[in-house]
Write a protein that holds these residues in place. Sequence first.
Motif, PDB file in Angstrom:
ATOM      1  N   ILE A  29       0.829  -1.219   0.000  1.00 36.41           N
ATOM      2  CA  ILE A  29       0.000   0.000   0.000  1.00 36.41           C
ATOM      3  C   ILE A  29       0.863   1.269   0.000  1.00 36.41           C
ATOM      4  CG2 ILE A  29      -1.670   1.337   1.344  1.00 36.41           C
ATOM      5  CD1 ILE A  29      -3.061  -1.306   2.036  1.00 36.41           C
ATOM      6  N   PRO A  30       1.905   1.367   0.850  1.00 31.90           N
ATOM      7  CA  PRO A  30       2.759   2.562   0.758  1.00 31.90           C
ATOM      8  C   PRO A  30       3.411   2.726  -0.615  1.00 31.90           C
ATOM      9  CG  PRO A  30       3.136   1.434   2.831  1.00 31.90           C
ATOM     10  CD  PRO A  30       2.262   0.528   2.006  1.00 31.90           C
ATOM     11  N   GLN A  31       3.837   1.609  -1.205  1.00 32.87           N
ATOM     12  CA  GLN A  31       4.440   1.707  -2.534  1.00 32.87           C
ATOM     13  C   GLN A  31       3.398   2.082  -3.575  1.00 32.87           C
ATOM     14  OE1 GLN A  31       6.675  -1.740  -3.699  1.00 32.87           O
ATOM     15  NE2 GLN A  31       7.392  -0.825  -5.605  1.00 32.87           N
TER      16      GLN A  31
ATOM     17  N   ARG B 172       0.792   3.998  -3.088  1.00 28.43           N
ATOM     18  CA  ARG B 172       0.558   5.436  -2.962  1.00 28.43           C
ATOM     19  C   ARG B 172       1.684   6.234  -3.613  1.00 28.43           C
ATOM     20  NH1 ARG B 172      -1.170   4.914   3.398  1.00 28.43           N
ATOM     21  NH2 ARG B 172      -3.358   4.333   3.057  1.00 28.43           N
ATOM     22  N   GLU B 173       2.894   5.807  -3.370  1.00 27.67           N
ATOM     23  CA  GLU B 173       4.057   6.506  -3.911  1.00 27.67           C
ATOM     24  C   GLU B 173       4.054   6.461  -5.439  1.00 27.67           C
ATOM     25  OE1 GLU B 173       8.890   5.904  -3.874  1.00 27.67           O
ATOM     26  OE2 GLU B 173       7.737   5.293  -2.121  1.00 27.67           O
ATOM     27  N   MET B 174       3.780   5.297  -5.991  1.00 25.02           N
ATOM     28  CA  MET B 174       3.799   5.166  -7.451  1.00 25.02           C
ATOM     29  C   MET B 174       2.611   5.874  -8.090  1.00 25.02           C
ATOM     30  SD  MET B 174       5.231   1.284  -8.040  1.00 25.02           S
ATOM     31  CE  MET B 174       5.251   1.524  -9.832  1.00 25.02           C
ATOM     32  N   GLN B 175       1.471   5.881  -7.394  1.00 23.98           N
ATOM     33  CA  GLN B 175       0.298   6.593  -7.916  1.00 23.98           C
ATOM     34  C   GLN B 175       0.606   8.077  -8.033  1.00 23.98           C
ATOM     35  OE1 GLN B 175      -3.913   5.557  -6.719  1.00 23.98           O
ATOM     36  NE2 GLN B 175      -3.745   7.532  -5.665  1.00 23.98           N
TER      37      GLN B 175
ATOM     38  N   ASP C 167      -7.738   3.394  -6.023  1.00 29.54           N
ATOM     39  CA  ASP C 167      -7.189   4.622  -5.439  1.00 29.54           C
ATOM     40  C   ASP C 167      -6.418   4.227  -4.184  1.00 29.54           C
ATOM     41  OD1 ASP C 167      -6.552   7.041  -4.348  1.00 29.54           O
ATOM     42  OD2 ASP C 167      -8.624   7.727  -4.071  1.00 29.54           O
ATOM     43  N   TRP C 168      -5.099   4.295  -4.278  1.00 32.71           N
ATOM     44  CA  TRP C 168      -4.264   3.822  -3.180  1.00 32.71           C
ATOM     45  C   TRP C 168      -4.317   4.746  -1.965  1.00 32.71           C
ATOM     46  CZ3 TRP C 168      -2.476  -0.965  -3.120  1.00 32.71           C
ATOM     47  CH2 TRP C 168      -2.427  -1.662  -4.338  1.00 32.71           C
ATOM     48  N   ASN C 169      -4.871   5.928  -2.125  1.00 31.79           N
ATOM     49  CA  ASN C 169      -5.014   6.836  -0.997  1.00 31.79           C
ATOM     50  C   ASN C 169      -6.337   6.648  -0.256  1.00 31.79           C
ATOM     51  OD1 ASN C 169      -2.537   8.389  -1.211  1.00 31.79           O
ATOM     52  ND2 ASN C 169      -3.371   9.160  -3.145  1.00 31.79           N
TER      53      ASN C 169
END
Length: 425
Positions: free
Chosen positions: A255-257, A259-262, A290-292
Amino acid sequence: MAISFKLGTGLMLGALAAASLTAPARANDNWLSFGPVSGSGSSASDPTTEREALKEFERNPPAGLPTLSPANIEATKAAIARYKDIVAAGGWKPVPDAVVKPDEQHFAIVELRDRLIVSGELPADQAGGETLDGKLVEALKAYQATNGLTPNGRLDKPTIAALNVSAEDRLKQLETNLKRLAELTQVVKPQRKYVVVNIPAAQVEAVALNRVITRHTGVVGKVDRPTPLLRSTITEMNFNPIWRLPPTVIQKDLIPQGREMQAEGKNVLVKTGIEAYDGNGKKVDPEKIDWNSSAPKSYSYRQPPGKDNPLGFVKINFASGESVYMHDSPSEGLFGRNFRAASSGCIRVHNIERLAYWLLGQNDGWDEDKIAAMKQTGERKDVRLATPVPLHFVYITAWATEDGVIQFRRDLYSRDGVAEIATSY
């Protein structure tokens, strides 16, 4: 030249490309010997050759003696008595911080000589000089090998940290681990077949009839994602498995990755080939995630077999409340390093095909060639072991073996109650 050496075991490790050496002898202790092996023209004077030789040592350690042998109880008691004498005599002085290569001079070498004389790697008549040479290099390699360090013969920061763990703390480790060994040897059946993962050593032992059949370099859990202690039984293997991402990896990595890549206009699932599924088992379009948002936390994730699958070509299964397992890895780099605490709790195993063959025991025709074919073809197949094999994940940082060799490893997860320096090298 290539070298072979014996790590207090009577079993040889061959094909290490490095200089021809002969280790110093200590009374009644055949604990580390180097000797030339003909047939190779490589030399330790070539830095590239030396680095590759040391990586090979890390990837393929000698079989050695079993960590959980009942004979280690009396041997560890003898080691405790010896360290009590060392402590009573005042222990040892710290070695000054320095980086010194063989044949170089430094004032710290005087203290290094005294330190290795106290712990027994160097004869008492070798006190004095400021040059890291001859028998001192050999003694330093011996010390490094029995303290879980790459035996490069150099005085470097990890070696100094290990040397500067106090004699009192080493004694405490031996006493603490004697209790662990006493409990574990009551559980292990030495006359039978079993597997041990010693977490601080980051090594896997396949043992039968109280003899290590094969030893494997492992990668264990990070300090903040420790590999758990467990007793279980290996029951099954998955060849070319599907990777079902565990909750820790989803929460702390995926999930953190994502968000970062999105934020960069990229998609982590598209890049990795990982698939997301909703609560009804329906595959989710990766471009619509939506990763956020909170939605990614509700999905399950899996990665099909393939060259990028982090489980590699085989996964070894056993019951575990922490959802850990042992597996292959498509990345070989970590196996050639000394510090290998880099997983999320599972155990990556080098040369896992050898372990798979030993576990299967030619069950239904599973010989070495058939296992190699599974790796080559990528065929998916699950295989039950005809005879389940006991498995032990243990935490042993100090012990002695029946040949008198005393071993120490870093207190990786700070469980020994000793100074921080014992955890950080």
